[in-house]
Design a protein around this motif. Structure first.
Motif, short mmCIF file in Angstrom:
data_model
loop_
_atom_site.label_atom_id
_atom_site.label_comp_id
_atom_site.label_asym_id
_atom_site.label_seq_id
_atom_site.Cartn_x
_atom_site.Cartn_y
_atom_site.Cartn_z
N GLU A 298 0.64 -1.03 -0.11
CA GLU A 298 -0.06 -0.13 -0.19
C GLU A 298 0.80 1.20 -0.01
O GLU A 298 0.35 2.30 -0.25
CB GLU A 298 -1.00 0.08 1.27
N THR A 299 2.08 1.11 0.45
CA THR A 299 2.87 2.36 0.21
C THR A 299 3.90 2.29 -0.96
O THR A 299 4.96 2.94 -1.07
CB THR A 299 3.85 2.59 1.54
N SER A 300 3.73 1.39 -1.90
CA SER A 300 4.66 1.28 -3.26
C SER A 300 6.00 1.28 -2.74
O SER A 300 6.82 1.77 -3.36
CB SER A 300 4.44 2.52 -4.06
N SER A 301 6.31 0.14 -1.62
CA SER A 301 7.69 0.00 -1.33
C SER A 301 8.05 0.75 -0.01
O SER A 301 7.02 0.95 0.75
CB SER A 301 8.68 0.35 -2.26
N GLN A 302 9.18 0.93 0.42
CA GLN A 302 9.34 1.38 1.83
C GLN A 302 8.66 2.84 2.11
O GLN A 302 8.95 3.61 0.91
CB GLN A 302 11.19 1.51 1.76
N ILE A 303 8.56 3.03 3.16
CA ILE A 303 8.01 4.34 3.64
C ILE A 303 9.01 4.98 4.77
O ILE A 303 8.92 5.93 4.87
CB ILE A 303 6.54 4.50 3.59
N VAL A 304 9.55 3.84 5.35
CA VAL A 304 10.46 4.11 6.56
C VAL A 304 11.95 3.42 6.33
O VAL A 304 11.78 2.31 5.84
CB VAL A 304 9.97 3.76 7.85
N THR A 305 12.96 4.22 6.51
CA THR A 305 14.08 3.26 6.35
C THR A 305 15.27 3.93 7.40
O THR A 305 15.40 4.91 7.71
CB THR A 305 14.71 3.63 4.88
N LEU A 306 15.76 2.75 7.87
CA LEU A 306 17.11 3.18 8.70
C LEU A 306 18.35 3.17 8.20
O LEU A 306 18.80 2.21 7.66
CB LEU A 306 17.02 2.01 9.93
N SER A 307 19.00 4.28 8.17
CA SER A 307 20.39 4.32 7.69
C SER A 307 21.25 3.70 8.22
O SER A 307 21.13 3.44 9.43
CB SER A 307 20.71 6.07 7.87
N PRO A 308 22.61 3.26 7.68
CA PRO A 308 23.51 2.27 8.23
C PRO A 308 24.09 2.75 9.37
O PRO A 308 24.49 1.96 10.35
CB PRO A 308 24.20 1.77 6.99
N GLU A 309 24.48 4.03 9.48
CA GLU A 309 25.10 4.55 10.60
C GLU A 309 24.15 4.23 12.02
O GLU A 309 24.68 4.47 13.21
CB GLU A 309 25.40 6.10 10.42
N TYR A 310 22.88 4.20 11.95
CA TYR A 310 22.12 3.58 13.25
C TYR A 310 21.88 2.08 13.33
O TYR A 310 21.12 1.90 14.10
CB TYR A 310 20.85 4.64 13.15
N SER A 311 22.44 1.38 12.67
CA SER A 311 22.00 0.00 12.47
C SER A 311 22.27 -0.72 13.92
O SER A 311 21.47 -1.52 14.19
CB SER A 311 22.76 -0.68 11.29
N ILE A 312 23.35 -0.27 14.39
CA ILE A 312 23.64 -0.92 15.93
C ILE A 312 23.06 0.17 17.02
O ILE A 312 22.24 -0.35 17.95
CB ILE A 312 25.05 -0.98 16.20
N SER A 313 23.31 1.36 17.06
CA SER A 313 22.87 2.29 17.84
C SER A 313 21.16 2.34 18.09
O SER A 313 20.56 2.70 19.21
CB SER A 313 23.28 3.83 17.79
N LYS A 314 20.48 2.04 16.84
CA LYS A 314 19.10 2.16 16.95
C LYS A 314 18.63 0.50 16.60
O LYS A 314 17.66 0.24 15.69
CB LYS A 314 18.47 2.99 15.93
N LEU A 315 19.26 -0.30 16.98
CA LEU A 315 18.84 -1.90 16.83
C LEU A 315 17.49 -2.00 16.91
O LEU A 315 16.69 -1.92 17.82
CB LEU A 315 19.88 -2.68 17.46
#
Length: 489
Positions: A298-315
């Motif tokens: 319904e959102t034609s693919s991603q609508i929220v994305t986590l950038s890689p610099e936060y992949s651990i701090s915002k696990l």
């Protein structure tokens, strides 16, 4: 609306950068000019068969160079492609063809068995095999010189929690803004090249084709995921971005071992649920950037994305909404949730669907004050990062595929020996999750093997429960609602 008009995407791209490679497939490749010419020729053949602007046409094809040409030929004509999941059974496909009131079906010889079954159930539906195209006469097609961003481009069916599939209408504007939002998030460079081994019948795959013509970027298309071929093409085609689900990424990391990825590789775009910590840590150790995403058909693919610099701090976070999009958490009383307070995830943006095909009232329950109800539960932290707690409460994500328990339960309950049925999931090393079923029998006569065969005839294989447990009763609340989380406990 005049301001909603823009040039036909493929026509414009072929004019701007005709000699750039548009798509690689095996040992073949097409430039944007060649893609346009082949799509134009195919559009003329479709028009000669009575396919015309405004019609809904079923498309049942595998990932292939021909499929790309066919999908863009339909865009040139202004035909609305009902893109069918080729893993579904013939009965499921027929339901969608009927529901969409498809004027015809385009398929291929490799689906001969399904094609025969579909023709048997829908004898009046005109069917065209892609292998027949070369022998058809070509008309000069009446192509769409301009597109209206509000017009429907594609239909993709998604199952609701009731088990009844709904055709999600995706407009040209939805696809356009999805591509723009992704570019503003990932950035874009002239040397970008996107590898697509996810199915084109999924929004994750189709959105890559749209990005290709909008960005002027080559796509490396694979028929299916093959880890060895993937790594080879990373080097030979200089791939910079790849869309993956968790089990694909795991297999790539395992296959690489100590070998690094090329320096020019920019990122994996990870969908289909959050990544486990060990996988993310392995990617960090190998200096491999991973963009975790949250989105839906319904959102034609991603609508929220986590950038890689936060992949651990915002696990565990899905990230922040893309530039043109918004996210809000609402409580059951409709009030906006506080930071860290769980509630239903609502989204807003120009990439969100305008509705469901032939269901004008369906959006009344989905849209509140302009916000689209996802049915998912999550919260926003103090910095605005989204954490998804549960996807549509009972949704099972198996190898990136959405599996709804109610749909499987409906099939099981149609078996004469099944009195009651409940479906939940168990963790699986390869697929992330797989469905399992709990059965209350009438006379205790059916075996697990018999029920499995019964399901295989009515459901796509990935929806068929991997285990069947026979029990005396299922857990239900005072309202007799099945408590799926209590199954097996």
């Amino acid at each position: 609306m005049q301001n909603a008009l823009m040039p036909n995407l493929l026509t414009k791209r072929a004019f701007l950068t005709p000699d750039r490679v548009a798509v690689y497939f095996d040992d073949k490749q097409l430039t944007f000019k060649e893609l346009y010419n082949q799509s134009l020729n195919t559009a003329g053949k479709f028009q000669g068969r009575g396919i015309q602007k405004g019609q809904y046409v079923g498309v049942l094809l595998k990932n292939n160079l021909d499929t790309v040409v066919i999908l863009f030929a339909l865009q040139l004509l202004g035909v609305r492609a009902v893109i069918l999941n080729n893993r579904l059974t013939s009965s499921e496909l027929v339901w969608q063809l009927k529901d969409s009131q498809a004027a015809s079906l385009i398929t291929e010889g490799s689906f001969a068995d399904k094609d025969l079954e579909i023709r048997d159930m829908l004898p009046t539906l005109p069917t065209l095999l892609k292998e027949q195209l070369d022998s058809l006469p070509t008309e000069i097609p009446d192509i769409l010189e301009e597109i209206n961003l509000e017009d429907v481009c594609t239909i993709m069916y998604t199952s609701g929690t009731t088990g009844n599939p709904k055709g999600v209408m995706q407009t040209y504007g939805n696809h356009w803004w999805s591509s723009v939002g992704s570019a503003l998030n990932l950035g874009f460079i002239d040397t970008d090249c996107w590898l697509c081994s996810v199915p084109l019948f999924h929004i994750s795959g189709y959105s890559i084709l749209m990005r290709s013509v909008i960005y002027g970027m080559p796509v490396v298309l694979h028929e299916s995921f093959d880890v060895e071929k993937t790594i080879q093409d990373f080097h030979s085609k200089r791939v910079t971005i790849m869309s993956v689900v968790g089990n694909m990424l795991t297999r790539i990391i395992e296959f690489l071992g100590e070998e690094p990825l090329p320096e020019y590789f920019r990122c994996f775009l990870l969908g289909g649920g959050p990544a486990p910590l060990p996988l993310l840590e392995a990617c960090v150790a190998k200096n491999i950037p991973v963009f975790q995403t949250y989105g839906m058909t319904e959102t034609s693919s991603q609508i929220v994305t986590l950038s890689p610099e936060y992949s651990i701090s915002k696990l565990g976070s899905a990230g922040k909404p893309l530039f043109p999009s918004e996210v809000q958490i609402k409580l059951e009383d409709g009030q906006k949730a506080k930071e860290g307070e769980a509630g239903e995830i609502f989204v807003k943006g120009p990439n969100v669907t305008s509705g469901y095909l032939n269901r004008p009232g369906a959006m009344l329950d989905k849209v509140h004050d302009g916000w689209f109800s996802t049915g998912d539960i999550g919260y926003l932290d103090e910095e605005g990062f989204l954490y998804v707690i549960d996807r549509r409460s009972d949704l099972i994500i198996s190898g990136g595929e959405n599996v709804y328990p109610a749909e499987i339960e409906a099939v099981l309950l149609s078996h004469p020996d099944v009195m009651d049925a409940g479906v939940t999931s168990r963790e699986d090393e390869r697929w992330g999750q797989v469905p399992i079923a709990f059965i209350v029998q009438r006379d205790g006569r059916s075996t697990a093997e018999e029920l499995e065969q019964f399901c295989l005839k009515r459901l796509a294989k990935y929806k068929v429960p991997k285990d069947f447990y026979f029990v005396e009763e299922l857990p239900r609340n005072a309202s007799n609602k099945l408590l799926r989380r209590m199954l097996g406990k």
